[in-house]
Design a protein around this motif. Structure first.
Motif, PDB file in Angstrom:
ATOM      1  N   TRP A 114       0.840  -1.198   0.000  1.00  0.00           N
ATOM      2  CA  TRP A 114       0.000   0.000   0.000  1.00  0.00           C
ATOM      3  C   TRP A 114       0.877   1.251   0.000  1.00  0.00           C
ATOM      4  O   TRP A 114       0.678   2.162  -0.794  1.00  0.00           O
ATOM      5  CB  TRP A 114      -0.932   0.018   1.221  1.00  0.00           C
ATOM      6  N   GLU A 115       1.838   1.297   0.915  1.00  0.00           N
ATOM      7  CA  GLU A 115       2.693   2.479   1.022  1.00  0.00           C
ATOM      8  C   GLU A 115       3.504   2.679  -0.250  1.00  0.00           C
ATOM      9  O   GLU A 115       3.640   3.809  -0.727  1.00  0.00           O
ATOM     10  CB  GLU A 115       3.618   2.369   2.232  1.00  0.00           C
ATOM     11  N   ALA A 116       4.049   1.610  -0.798  1.00  0.00           N
ATOM     12  CA  ALA A 116       4.845   1.732  -2.023  1.00  0.00           C
ATOM     13  C   ALA A 116       4.011   2.299  -3.172  1.00  0.00           C
ATOM     14  O   ALA A 116       4.519   3.056  -4.004  1.00  0.00           O
ATOM     15  CB  ALA A 116       5.437   0.376  -2.406  1.00  0.00           C
ATOM     16  N   GLN A 117       2.736   1.965  -3.203  1.00  0.00           N
ATOM     17  CA  GLN A 117       1.881   2.428  -4.289  1.00  0.00           C
ATOM     18  C   GLN A 117       1.198   3.766  -3.990  1.00  0.00           C
ATOM     19  O   GLN A 117       1.119   4.623  -4.866  1.00  0.00           O
ATOM     20  CB  GLN A 117       0.815   1.380  -4.604  1.00  0.00           C
ATOM     21  N   TYR A 118       0.699   3.947  -2.780  1.00  0.00           N
ATOM     22  CA  TYR A 118      -0.146   5.104  -2.489  1.00  0.00           C
ATOM     23  C   TYR A 118       0.457   6.131  -1.540  1.00  0.00           C
ATOM     24  O   TYR A 118      -0.114   7.199  -1.359  1.00  0.00           O
ATOM     25  CB  TYR A 118      -1.489   4.643  -1.895  1.00  0.00           C
ATOM     26  N   GLY A 119       1.569   5.819  -0.912  1.00  0.00           N
ATOM     27  CA  GLY A 119       2.167   6.750   0.034  1.00  0.00           C
ATOM     28  C   GLY A 119       2.601   8.045  -0.639  1.00  0.00           C
ATOM     29  O   GLY A 119       2.821   8.098  -1.850  1.00  0.00           O
ATOM     30  N   THR A 120       2.740   9.086   0.158  1.00  0.00           N
ATOM     31  CA  THR A 120       3.148  10.385  -0.384  1.00  0.00           C
ATOM     32  C   THR A 120       4.532  10.814   0.080  1.00  0.00           C
ATOM     33  O   THR A 120       5.117  11.726  -0.493  1.00  0.00           O
ATOM     34  CB  THR A 120       2.123  11.478   0.008  1.00  0.00           C
ATOM     35  N   ASN A 121       5.072  10.149   1.097  1.00  0.00           N
ATOM     36  CA  ASN A 121       6.401  10.477   1.604  1.00  0.00           C
ATOM     37  C   ASN A 121       7.423   9.618   0.863  1.00  0.00           C
ATOM     38  O   ASN A 121       7.381   8.386   0.940  1.00  0.00           O
ATOM     39  CB  ASN A 121       6.456  10.212   3.114  1.00  0.00           C
TER      40      ASN A 121
END
Length: 194
Positions: A156-163
């Motif tokens: 999720w973070e790899a795809q949707y994260g902003t940082n």
């Protein structure tokens, strides 16, 4: 599950259910909306922002470290011992990397105590009530939903994260966490366990 004591079987199933968060690859999903039902718990859904990702990753690392540190010197199975030691090393490294990735931001993880982390507490309670092969087997069973959850979080973070730092961290952790999952699955298959 191979349990002589039905209460232990129930406890192991309850712990496993507590780890069973997400089994669908996040890459196939649109950004998830916040849970809207009264029964949804924060740990049962994917994050909606970087801060929630940091909190979820911190919680999973804390749980894995607590459970693995408890088991590592109590098992007599060399495979389980090596796996638990590897979990301690990799999840400690992940915790340090998470701290570094959030340094200087308002996203820094808040360390949790064991008793404030219900995942760790349930896992430890189960393992403390068992011994020998039963404890080893349940520890390895716990790894499947735990690593399925952490993989979903990282994807999720790899795809949707902003940082950018967190996105890079997530992408870099996917491989090692996938390896942990595969080792646990291999152990369970070799011992005819589910």
């Amino acid at each position: 599950m191979k349990h002589a004591n039905p209460a232990h079987a129930f406890a192991a199933a309850a712990v496993t259910a507590g780890f069973a968060f997400a089994s669908v690859p996040v890459a196939a999903q649109a950004p998830p909306a916040p849970a809207t039902t009264a029964t949804a718990r924060p740990r049962d859904r994917m994050p909606t922002n970087d801060a929630e990702f940091v909190a979820a990753l911190e919680a999973t690392n804390t749980a894995e470290l607590s459970i693995s540190k408890y088991l590592v010197n109590r098992t007599t199975d060399p495979v389980v011992h090596a796996f638990a030691q590897h979990m301690i090393e990799d999840h400690s490294t992940a915790a340090v990397q998470l701290e570094a990735a959030t340094r200087g931001t308002n996203l820094a993880p808040v360390p949790r105590e064991l008793d404030s982390n219900p995942i760790s507490a349930r896992g430890l309670t189960t393992l403390q009530s068992e011994d020998g092969v039963e404890r080893d087997d349940d520890y390895m069973r716990m790894q499947i939903p735990a690593h399925t959850r952490v993989l979903a979080l990282l994807q999720w973070e790899a795809q949707y994260g902003t940082n950018a730092g967190l996105k890079m961290l997530a992408a870099n952790l996917i491989g090692p966490m996938q390896h942990h999952l595969e080792v646990a699955q291999t152990y369970l298959a070799a011992h005819n366990l589910r």
